[in-house]
Design an enzyme around this catalytic site. Structure first.
Site, PDB file in Angstrom:
ATOM      1  N   GLN A 183      -4.367  -8.725   6.507  1.00 28.97           N
ATOM      2  CA  GLN A 183      -4.943  -8.029   6.653  1.00 28.97           C
ATOM      3  C   GLN A 183      -6.366  -7.051   7.922  1.00 28.97           C
ATOM      4  O   GLN A 183      -5.859  -6.712   8.478  1.00 28.97           O
ATOM      5  CB  GLN A 183      -4.823  -6.468   5.254  1.00 28.97           C
ATOM      6  CG  GLN A 183      -3.976  -6.932   4.526  1.00 28.97           C
ATOM      7  CD  GLN A 183      -4.164  -5.305   3.791  1.00 28.97           C
ATOM      8  OE1 GLN A 183      -4.456  -4.574   4.730  1.00 28.97           O
ATOM      9  NE2 GLN A 183      -2.634  -5.865   1.875  1.00 28.97           N
ATOM     10  N   HIS A 240      -9.388   3.966  -1.360  1.00 28.09           N
ATOM     11  CA  HIS A 240      -7.875   3.538  -1.190  1.00 28.09           C
ATOM     12  C   HIS A 240      -7.224   2.641  -2.294  1.00 28.09           C
ATOM     13  O   HIS A 240      -7.013   1.329  -2.066  1.00 28.09           O
ATOM     14  CB  HIS A 240      -7.644   2.846   0.011  1.00 28.09           C
ATOM     15  CG  HIS A 240      -6.199   2.035   0.651  1.00 28.09           C
ATOM     16  ND1 HIS A 240      -5.447   2.841   0.070  1.00 28.09           N
ATOM     17  CD2 HIS A 240      -5.938   0.921   1.242  1.00 28.09           C
ATOM     18  CE1 HIS A 240      -4.157   1.437   0.486  1.00 28.09           C
ATOM     19  NE2 HIS A 240      -4.348   1.007   1.334  1.00 28.09           N
ATOM     20  N   ARG A 245     -23.009  10.219   1.917  1.00 23.65           N
ATOM     21  CA  ARG A 245     -23.373  11.635   2.955  1.00 23.65           C
ATOM     22  C   ARG A 245     -24.653  11.234   3.861  1.00 23.65           C
ATOM     23  O   ARG A 245     -25.277  12.163   4.867  1.00 23.65           O
ATOM     24  CB  ARG A 245     -23.876  12.431   2.183  1.00 23.65           C
ATOM     25  CG  ARG A 245     -22.281  13.038   1.314  1.00 23.65           C
ATOM     26  CD  ARG A 245     -22.983  14.260  -0.115  1.00 23.65           C
ATOM     27  NE  ARG A 245     -22.104  15.215  -0.698  1.00 23.65           N
ATOM     28  CZ  ARG A 245     -21.192  16.534  -0.177  1.00 23.65           C
ATOM     29  NH1 ARG A 245     -21.900  16.914   0.425  1.00 23.65           N
ATOM     30  NH2 ARG A 245     -20.491  16.708  -1.131  1.00 23.65           N
ATOM     31  N   CYS A 264       0.043   1.798   7.061  1.00 24.44           N
ATOM     32  CA  CYS A 264      -0.027   0.827   6.976  1.00 24.44           C
ATOM     33  C   CYS A 264       0.887  -0.452   5.676  1.00 24.44           C
ATOM     34  O   CYS A 264      -0.137  -0.074   4.503  1.00 24.44           O
ATOM     35  CB  CYS A 264      -0.731  -0.227   7.472  1.00 24.44           C
ATOM     36  SG  CYS A 264      -2.396   0.166   7.311  1.00 24.44           S
ATOM     37  N   SER A 297     -11.715   0.912   4.852  1.00 23.75           N
ATOM     38  CA  SER A 297     -10.485   1.856   2.917  1.00 23.75           C
ATOM     39  C   SER A 297     -11.910   0.587   2.263  1.00 23.75           C
ATOM     40  O   SER A 297     -12.275  -0.115   2.511  1.00 23.75           O
ATOM     41  CB  SER A 297      -9.478   1.849   3.222  1.00 23.75           C
ATOM     42  OG  SER A 297      -9.012   0.300   2.786  1.00 23.75           O
ATOM     43  N   CYS A 339       0.756  -0.951   0.073  1.00 25.85           N
ATOM     44  CA  CYS A 339       0.168   0.013   0.009  1.00 25.85           C
ATOM     45  C   CYS A 339       0.570   1.465   0.427  1.00 25.85           C
ATOM     46  O   CYS A 339       0.749   2.309  -0.413  1.00 25.85           O
ATOM     47  CB  CYS A 339      -1.526   0.167   0.983  1.00 25.85           C
ATOM     48  SG  CYS A 339      -2.310  -1.501   1.233  1.00 25.85           S
TER      49      CYS A 339
END
Length: 382
Positions: free
Chosen positions: A150, A337, A210, A367, A236, A90
């Site tokens: 992860q 992401h 929103r 990370c 993410s 990442c």
């Protein structure tokens, strides 16, 4: 006196949500789009660029065969301009920035464009595993596990730091609210290279919800373990996007009549436990501050990648950073992401925020799979 590396400009695409507006745009073309934008904005010719250093994580299929080089060719740049592609998970495009800085400070190159791209719609995360096990028997034997996840790492962190589901969901709701406010205020306008599509230009980050709320986030089921606290809402988003950073020395910028946005002050990378995997930003931040001779309170704004809310929450607990200074424009939970592009996207957000708010120091960290983390210190140019 050693040369000072500067970030003259930083530009990014709006981030597209998975299977959204950017899903059909080839990552080579997304790369070309921001490469073209960064030079056009600064009046430079492509033959003035010595190298393209580009981050990309899932280098298979449409992202194989050196996206950085192919992106420069797709942009119509001279064949004499080389390019290379970096994979530090990442942190790939953040590491691309570090490599670019090293090249210009050492005098090997004068002008480098660093950045990265990821089309997670076109090349799904984990695609490379379909053709073989990336870990191999010796790594698995060393760590005694058949699963490097992860998501499980994020759960381990939540358990270790006693982070509640409510706390993680609150951080996630904050991300959406801040990202929406930043969009509405025009905070992102000058950093975006709009992407023209058949149905019209993509002009804003697509992932912002929103209409989300604490109640909606609380209704989501755990994603990785039945009794867990990590959900799709406090992690993410899978997304598509790219960003480019124009890097050179202060002397070269002066020679070209360009005014930088920020000076690159320090950069570090660390290794950490590859099973928990996501705790690297904590030692990376400590190492960076020690090298810079600064305290956490000296930093005016932080970009800590919101891979998972638990990563950011644990980092805040350990560093004591002022929460109001952390991800002040929201983060990856709200906007997404796009793996290989995220490092450069965070830098782009940070350098423009420092300038817009007349702040001095910014720190970025994220990370990385395999148990690593980069950290970068920049200073607004004045």
């Amino acid at each position: 006196m050693s040369a000072t590396a500067v970030i003259v400009d930083a530009v990014r695409t709006p981030i597209g949500r998975r299977n959204g507006s950017l899903a059909g745009v080839h990552p080579v073309d997304l790369t070309a789009h921001v490469l073209t934008a960064i030079l056009d904005r600064n009046g430079l010719a492509p033959d003035q660029v010595d190298d393209v250093v580009w981050g990309c994580v899932t280098q298979i299929g449409a992202q194989s065969s050196n996206v950085g080089r192919l992106g420069a060719l797709a942009a119509g740049w001279p064949e004499s301009v080389p390019g290379t592609t970096v994979d530090r998970a990442c942190g790939s495009s953040q590491q691309a920035l570090h490599f670019a800085v090293g090249a210009v400070v050492s005098g090997q190159q004068d002008v480098v464009v660093a950045g990265g791209v990821e089309s997670m719609s076109m090349v799904p995360i984990g695609s490379a595993r379909a053709v073989g096990d990336p870990y191999g028997p010796r790594v698995r034997a060393r760590y005694g596990t058949d699963r490097f996840s992860q998501g499980i790492g994020a759960e381990i962190i939540a358990d270790r730091w006693k982070l509640s589901r409510i706390e993680l969901d609150e951080l996630s709701l904050r991300s959406h609210e801040l990202a929406a406010a930043a969009t509405d205020s025009g905070a992102f306008t000058r950093q975006l290279a709009l992407v023209d599509l058949a149905e019209g230009a993509l002009a804003i980050d697509e992932g912002i919800r929103r209409d989300t709320s604490a109640e909606r986030l609380a209704a989501l089921k755990p994603a990785f373990q039945d009794d867990g606290v990590v959900t799709a809402g406090n992690a993410s988003q899978i997304s598509d996007g790219a960003a480019a950073l124009l890097v050179m020395t202060e002397r070269k910028a002066t020679e070209l009549g360009l005014r930088p946005l920020a000076a690159f002050r320090h950069g570090v990378v660390v290794g950490d436990d590859p099973v928990t995997m996501l705790t690297g930003p904590i030692p990376a931040t400590r190492k960076l501050l020690a090298r810079a001779g600064l305290g956490i309170g000296d930093i005016d704004a932080f970009e800590v990648n919101e891979a998972f809310a638990s990563v950011v929450a644990a980092w805040q607990r350990e560093t004591g950073a002022d929460p109001a200074r952390v991800n002040p424009l929201g983060g990856a939970i709200a906007v997404g992401h796009p793996l290989g592009g995220s490092g450069a996207i965070l830098t782009t957000r940070l350098v423009h925020h420092l300038r817009d708010q007349d702040l001095r120091f910014g720190l970025q960290t994220m990370c990385e799979a395999g148990g690593m983390a980069n950290a970068t210190l920049i200073e607004r140019w004045s």
